[in-house]
Motif scaffolding. Structure first.
Motif, PDB file in Angstrom:
ATOM      1  N   LEU A   1      37.709  14.306  -4.804  1.00 44.98           N
ATOM      2  CA  LEU A   1      38.621  15.292  -4.208  1.00 44.98           C
ATOM      3  C   LEU A   1      39.205  14.771  -2.904  1.00 44.98           C
ATOM      4  O   LEU A   1      39.983  15.465  -2.244  1.00 44.98           O
ATOM      5  CB  LEU A   1      37.887  16.609  -3.947  1.00 44.98           C
ATOM      6  CG  LEU A   1      37.646  17.489  -5.169  1.00 44.98           C
ATOM      7  CD1 LEU A   1      36.815  18.701  -4.793  1.00 44.98           C
ATOM      8  CD2 LEU A   1      38.968  17.930  -5.802  1.00 44.98           C
TER       9      LEU A   1
ATOM     10  N   ASN B   1      37.851  17.170 -11.178  1.00 47.64           N
ATOM     11  CA  ASN B   1      39.063  17.358 -11.987  1.00 47.64           C
ATOM     12  C   ASN B   1      39.247  18.820 -12.393  1.00 47.64           C
ATOM     13  O   ASN B   1      40.368  19.342 -12.407  1.00 47.64           O
ATOM     14  CB  ASN B   1      39.014  16.463 -13.228  1.00 47.64           C
ATOM     15  CG  ASN B   1      39.177  14.996 -12.883  1.00 47.64           C
ATOM     16  OD1 ASN B   1      39.826  14.655 -11.893  1.00 47.64           O
ATOM     17  ND2 ASN B   1      38.591  14.113 -13.691  1.00 47.64           N
TER      18      ASN B   1
ATOM     19  N   ARG C   1      40.407  20.681  -9.365  1.00 46.91           N
ATOM     20  CA  ARG C   1      41.780  20.261  -9.053  1.00 46.91           C
ATOM     21  C   ARG C   1      42.759  21.052  -9.933  1.00 46.91           C
ATOM     22  O   ARG C   1      43.807  21.503  -9.475  1.00 46.91           O
ATOM     23  CB  ARG C   1      41.926  18.756  -9.279  1.00 46.91           C
ATOM     24  CG  ARG C   1      43.232  18.178  -8.738  1.00 46.91           C
ATOM     25  CD  ARG C   1      43.292  16.680  -8.929  1.00 46.91           C
ATOM     26  NE  ARG C   1      42.449  15.958  -7.994  1.00 46.91           N
ATOM     27  CZ  ARG C   1      41.360  15.267  -8.314  1.00 46.91           C
ATOM     28  NH1 ARG C   1      40.950  15.211  -9.578  1.00 46.91           N
ATOM     29  NH2 ARG C   1      40.678  14.638  -7.396  1.00 46.91           N
ATOM     30  N   ASP C   2      42.403  21.223 -11.203  1.00 45.83           N
ATOM     31  CA  ASP C   2      43.248  21.992 -12.123  1.00 45.83           C
ATOM     32  C   ASP C   2      43.354  23.454 -11.699  1.00 45.83           C
ATOM     33  O   ASP C   2      44.320  24.142 -12.044  1.00 45.83           O
ATOM     34  CB  ASP C   2      42.692  21.920 -13.553  1.00 45.83           C
ATOM     35  CG  ASP C   2      42.833  20.531 -14.173  1.00 45.83           C
ATOM     36  OD1 ASP C   2      43.647  19.741 -13.651  1.00 45.83           O
ATOM     37  OD2 ASP C   2      42.109  20.248 -15.143  1.00 45.83           O
TER      38      ASP C   2
ATOM     39  N   GLN D   1      43.255  20.941  -4.919  1.00 49.99           N
ATOM     40  CA  GLN D   1      44.016  19.934  -4.170  1.00 49.99           C
ATOM     41  C   GLN D   1      45.048  20.586  -3.254  1.00 49.99           C
ATOM     42  O   GLN D   1      45.290  20.112  -2.145  1.00 49.99           O
ATOM     43  CB  GLN D   1      44.706  18.963  -5.134  1.00 49.99           C
ATOM     44  CG  GLN D   1      44.861  17.552  -4.572  1.00 49.99           C
ATOM     45  CD  GLN D   1      43.527  16.833  -4.421  1.00 49.99           C
ATOM     46  OE1 GLN D   1      42.744  16.780  -5.356  1.00 49.99           O
ATOM     47  NE2 GLN D   1      43.265  16.301  -3.247  1.00 49.99           N
TER      48      GLN D   1
END
Length: 323
Positions: free
Chosen positions: A247, A301, A304-305, A309
């Motif tokens: 991240l 991940n 992040r989706d 982020q």
């Protein structure tokens, strides 16, 4: 007949910060290694880091990459010391070229603790009144507590553990949020009024564990250091560090974790929150402990989706503006 002259046992130099907690941790490592290798001399060498010297600025505003580790790492690169003992939560996830994380010791309780001024003795965090002044230097703690308790006031607090406790007892704060492990290592477990549940505060990556860093080419020393490594802690912390690294989060961003190993499986929970506590994403992954780092990447991940982020980008922009 020629006689064989054996070389004298090696003297190994251990690097440590000068703070009381750092020295307690380093002397513990020295003692464990001395027990395992009585013929080797282990010497402790102390250094002051940037984070020890700058005490009037919030950690997040300084730029925290290597804040408590850089001077020790330079000492290893320059052959002044052979390895360094870190609170693992202070060790960046990307190490300087030529250095490696050689061992991770058995973890103490990684949770956060509520420490109260005497006037609130007997209270829990959810019974404290509106306007209670909470001291913390951690954006991770700040974001999660603001999410759950927006009616509290929060003030930055710096300095070593004794300094922070003195400020609390003098009435500058009504409560502090500190690591359970640090309080226990300094014999202050009686000051823990409440261990915060993970539903309120997920702990920092690596919190409660010690990370031993050394030169990557010192294979003899790496072999010795493995004697004090704790494999379950290593797997948990490698998963957490992979999550943080993927991240691109430093130590001073609102990223919290929790890890559990049951039989062969590791469960990793992670959270990313905005500093004001308004935005928060959280999820969990489970898989083989032998694939710890892949699990950390998978969770990164996933979050992040879900918008992690974007939250982190906003935080970095705020920090750069001096917010």
């Amino acid at each position: 007949m020629t006689s064989v002259v054996s070389s004298p046992p090696r003297t190994i130099r251990i690097g440590s910060r000068k703070s009381q907690l750092a020295l307690v941790q380093t002397y513990w490592v020295q003692e464990q290694l001395q027990k395992s290798f009585p013929d080797i001399t282990f010497e402790v060498h102390t250094m002051s880091t940037q984070g020890d010297k700058i005490l009037d600025v919030a950690l997040a505003k300084i730029g925290d990459k290597g804040l408590f580790t850089k001077e020790l790492e330079l000492g290893m690169i320059n052959q002044e010391i052979d390895f360094a003992v870190h609170s693992l939560k202070d060790l960046p996830t990307n190490l300087p070229e030529g250095l490696t994380l050689a061992a991770i010791t058995e973890r103490e309780n990684p949770a956060d603790a509520l420490v109260l001024h005497e006037k609130y003795k007997g209270q829990q965090i959810d019974t404290l009144p509106e306007g209670t002044v909470i001291g913390t230097s951690s954006l991770r703690r700040l974001a999660q507590l603001r999410h759950h308790f927006p009616h509290f006031e929060f003030k930055d607090v710096r300095g070593n553990l004794n300094t922070r406790m003195a400020k609390l007892d003098a009435g500058e704060y009504d409560a502090l949020i500190l690591a359970v492990a640090g309080l226990e290592r300094l014999g202050m477990s009686d000051r823990v009024h409440q261990i915060l549940p993970k539903e309120i505060s997920l702990h920092a990556v690596g919190q409660g564990a010690l990370g031993i860093e050394c030169r990557a080419d010192d294979t003899e020393l790496i072999s010795l250091l493995k004697a004090i490594e704790h494999p379950p802690t290593r797997d948990r912390c490698l998963a957490e560090r992979a999550f943080l690294r993927d991240l691109e989060g430093g130590c001073q961003v609102p990223i919290g974790v929790n890890t559990v190993i049951e039989e062969e499986n590791l469960t990793l929970t992670g959270i990313v929150a905005s500093v004001d506590g308004q935005k928060l994403v959280k999820d969990t992954v489970t898989g083989p402990a032998s694939s710890a780092e892949q699990l950390g990447t998978k969770l990164a991940n996933t979050l992040r989706d879900q918008g992690a982020q974007v939250i982190l980008a906003e935080i970095f922009t705020e920090i750069q503006r001096g917010a």
